[in-house]
Motif scaffolding. Sequence first.
Motif, PDB file in Angstrom:
ATOM      1  N   PHE A  48      -0.332  -5.163  -9.949  1.00 26.22           N
ATOM      2  CA  PHE A  48      -0.560  -3.804 -10.457  1.00 26.22           C
ATOM      3  C   PHE A  48       0.699  -2.960 -10.310  1.00 26.22           C
ATOM      4  CE2 PHE A  48      -1.858   0.623  -9.489  1.00 26.22           C
ATOM      5  CZ  PHE A  48      -2.474   0.949 -10.687  1.00 26.22           C
TER       6      PHE A  48
ATOM      7  N   VAL B 126      -7.253  -4.678   6.201  1.00 24.69           N
ATOM      8  CA  VAL B 126      -8.443  -5.028   5.406  1.00 24.69           C
ATOM      9  C   VAL B 126      -8.027  -5.496   4.014  1.00 24.69           C
ATOM     10  CG1 VAL B 126     -10.020  -3.513   6.639  1.00 24.69           C
ATOM     11  CG2 VAL B 126      -8.728  -2.618   4.717  1.00 24.69           C
TER      12      VAL B 126
ATOM     13  N   TRP C 258       0.836  -1.207   0.000  1.00 25.66           N
ATOM     14  CA  TRP C 258       0.000   0.000   0.000  1.00 25.66           C
ATOM     15  C   TRP C 258       0.867   1.251   0.000  1.00 25.66           C
ATOM     16  CZ3 TRP C 258      -4.584   0.059  -1.708  1.00 25.66           C
ATOM     17  CH2 TRP C 258      -5.483  -0.987  -1.482  1.00 25.66           C
TER      18      TRP C 258
ATOM     19  N   PHE D 184       1.862   1.918  -3.463  1.00 21.70           N
ATOM     20  CA  PHE D 184       0.721   2.411  -4.244  1.00 21.70           C
ATOM     21  C   PHE D 184       0.436   3.882  -3.948  1.00 21.70           C
ATOM     22  CE2 PHE D 184      -3.921   3.201  -4.337  1.00 21.70           C
ATOM     23  CZ  PHE D 184      -4.090   3.150  -5.713  1.00 21.70           C
TER      24      PHE D 184
ATOM     25  N   SER E  91      -3.302  -8.939  -6.256  1.00 22.32           N
ATOM     26  CA  SER E  91      -3.649  -8.067  -7.377  1.00 22.32           C
ATOM     27  C   SER E  91      -2.891  -6.748  -7.305  1.00 22.32           C
ATOM     28  CB  SER E  91      -5.152  -7.783  -7.376  1.00 22.32           C
ATOM     29  OG  SER E  91      -5.870  -8.988  -7.463  1.00 22.32           O
ATOM     30  N   LEU E  92      -2.773  -6.239  -6.084  1.00 18.29           N
ATOM     31  CA  LEU E  92      -2.059  -4.977  -5.896  1.00 18.29           C
ATOM     32  C   LEU E  92      -0.588  -5.153  -6.267  1.00 18.29           C
ATOM     33  CD1 LEU E  92      -2.494  -2.074  -4.855  1.00 18.29           C
ATOM     34  CD2 LEU E  92      -1.924  -2.909  -2.575  1.00 18.29           C
TER      35      LEU E  92
ATOM     36  N   ARG F 278      -6.154 -12.138  -1.896  1.00 18.38           N
ATOM     37  CA  ARG F 278      -6.449 -11.826  -3.292  1.00 18.38           C
ATOM     38  C   ARG F 278      -6.111 -10.377  -3.612  1.00 18.38           C
ATOM     39  NH1 ARG F 278     -10.587 -11.896  -7.563  1.00 18.38           N
ATOM     40  NH2 ARG F 278      -9.658 -10.342  -8.961  1.00 18.38           N
ATOM     41  N   LEU F 279      -6.503  -9.476  -2.718  1.00 15.82           N
ATOM     42  CA  LEU F 279      -6.243  -8.056  -2.942  1.00 15.82           C
ATOM     43  C   LEU F 279      -4.739  -7.779  -2.958  1.00 15.82           C
ATOM     44  CD1 LEU F 279      -7.073  -5.132  -3.279  1.00 15.82           C
ATOM     45  CD2 LEU F 279      -7.637  -5.029  -0.854  1.00 15.82           C
TER      46      LEU F 279
ATOM     47  N   SER G 201      -7.240  -8.597   1.764  1.00 13.57           N
ATOM     48  CA  SER G 201      -7.338 -10.044   1.576  1.00 13.57           C
ATOM     49  C   SER G 201      -6.135 -10.524   0.769  1.00 13.57           C
ATOM     50  CB  SER G 201      -8.621 -10.375   0.829  1.00 13.57           C
ATOM     51  OG  SER G 201      -8.519  -9.888  -0.498  1.00 13.57           O
TER      52      SER G 201
ATOM     53  N   LEU H  74      -4.951   0.303   6.076  1.00 12.77           N
ATOM     54  CA  LEU H  74      -5.289  -0.516   4.907  1.00 12.77           C
ATOM     55  C   LEU H  74      -4.795  -1.955   5.047  1.00 12.77           C
ATOM     56  CD1 LEU H  74      -4.485   2.181   2.203  1.00 12.77           C
ATOM     57  CD2 LEU H  74      -6.732   1.153   2.584  1.00 12.77           C
TER      58      LEU H  74
END
Lengths: 214, 214
Positions: free
Chosen positions: B116, B104, B79, B82, B112-113, B108-109, B106, B101
């Motif tokens: 990205f 919260v 995060w 990002f 993906s992050l 999966r998140l 997961s 952040l």
Amino acid sequence: MTPNKEDYLKAINKLGGCDDLIANKKIADALHISPASVSEMLTKLEKEGAVEYVPYHGIRLTPAGKQQSAALLRNHRLWEVFLLRHLGYSWSEVHEEAELLEHVTSPRLAQSLDAFLKHPDFCPHGAAIPSTDGKIKAIPLRKLAQMSVQDTSTIRKVTEEKEFLNYLQERNIQIGSSFTVLSIEPYEGPITIKLADKQIVLSYKAACHIEVDA
Amino acid sequence: MTPNKEDYLKAINKLGGCDDLIANKKIADALHISPASVSEMLTKLEKEGAVEYVPYHGIRLTPAGKQQSAALLRNHRLWEVFLLRHLGYSWSEVHEEAELLEHVTSPRLAQSLDAFLKHPDFCPHGAAIPSTDGKIKAIPLRKLAQMSVQDTSTIRKVTEEKEFLNYLQERNIQIGSSFTVLSIEPYEGPITIKLADKQIVLSYKAACHIEVDA
DNA sequence: AAAATAATTTAGGCATACCTAAAAGAGGAG
DNA sequence: CTCCTCTTTTAGGTATGCCTAAATTATTTT
């Protein structure tokens, strides 16, 4: 304000608490908790100035509560746009993650995210994203179920329910898809539409959960 | 597992709990809570299998606890990358948002992050981002304070402390900046470096919080 | 080795947020 | 207008996670 209390405000907003008095029971049902717990929490939320509480008659959001719940809706929908556009999430997957992220989103973060996403007006399901001051951009819509044969329109909004979203996804129905109504069976029977040169049969109920340009 | 318990695991990890037994008091100090509360919570964390608890002698993370705390560190640092790269946050601002952040996020998140962000190896402060299996990519570093006059190196890591980061930012010191040591005053005196053709005077303490290529 | 000091745990409390069960209030049907 | 029903609130209880104060255990000093 805790994520918990924020969920109360969201639920009250969703049930129409910006304008009307909302019954205790409706909130209890929406949050899947007992009416007793709701009574208790509302007393606290009133002390914090987020709701106006009339015992035995329901509650309404105060201006502060409206602002707060609009901000949560805004956070939620901005994250949905981000997850779908940039992290490869599907339509039906974004809601759950956004449900958590919305509660840890500072005003600064929401603003930066909004700019990063180029100020989107709608979430992936077509719901309007409130602006910082809580205003929402409304466009005239009608239910697909209320269209007539031969009518042509564009899909703008769908109900946010996971199973329903998967149903739509399987049929290649997306926000922005244009289509024509081919036939409508009477007595709430199925509706057939032509979308991207394919015929799609929708149940009446499904057609009630799809909104299109008026 | 709650954000609260996750903070315990993170603190224990940070204090070296992957290898050594960590004293109750150290955890209490790190989290700014009473030792009594720590005792209580550790009993719970042991029941959940996250720590190995030896009363009166300290605790250590179990493999599950290590995995969990590494995932949190990973989430946090992803995060941070990002926020800095895409949302216009500065070096010194990313930590606080990431702190919320990370809880919260997961699997999966996180995945993906990570994709990205093109699988970053380090957070904006130069700390390694653990991979999904908890492994970290270590590169040999030394403290700037331990360099000699005329040595040249590149800044790779700094201590994550808000005021210190602002101190560095004002002096235009960034991760990746190359520099040469011009002078070192004895008895922990200031150290002068040349960075981007400018002379910068660093206190000894600051030089202890900057790590450079070995 | 005993005493002093420091760390840790236990005991008893408080606030939050939920619950069930019982009491109180509101509103419709006869 | 009273009774019956449904809703809402109050009362009393549970679990979490914090606290302070007191008791216990460990360590260090003498």
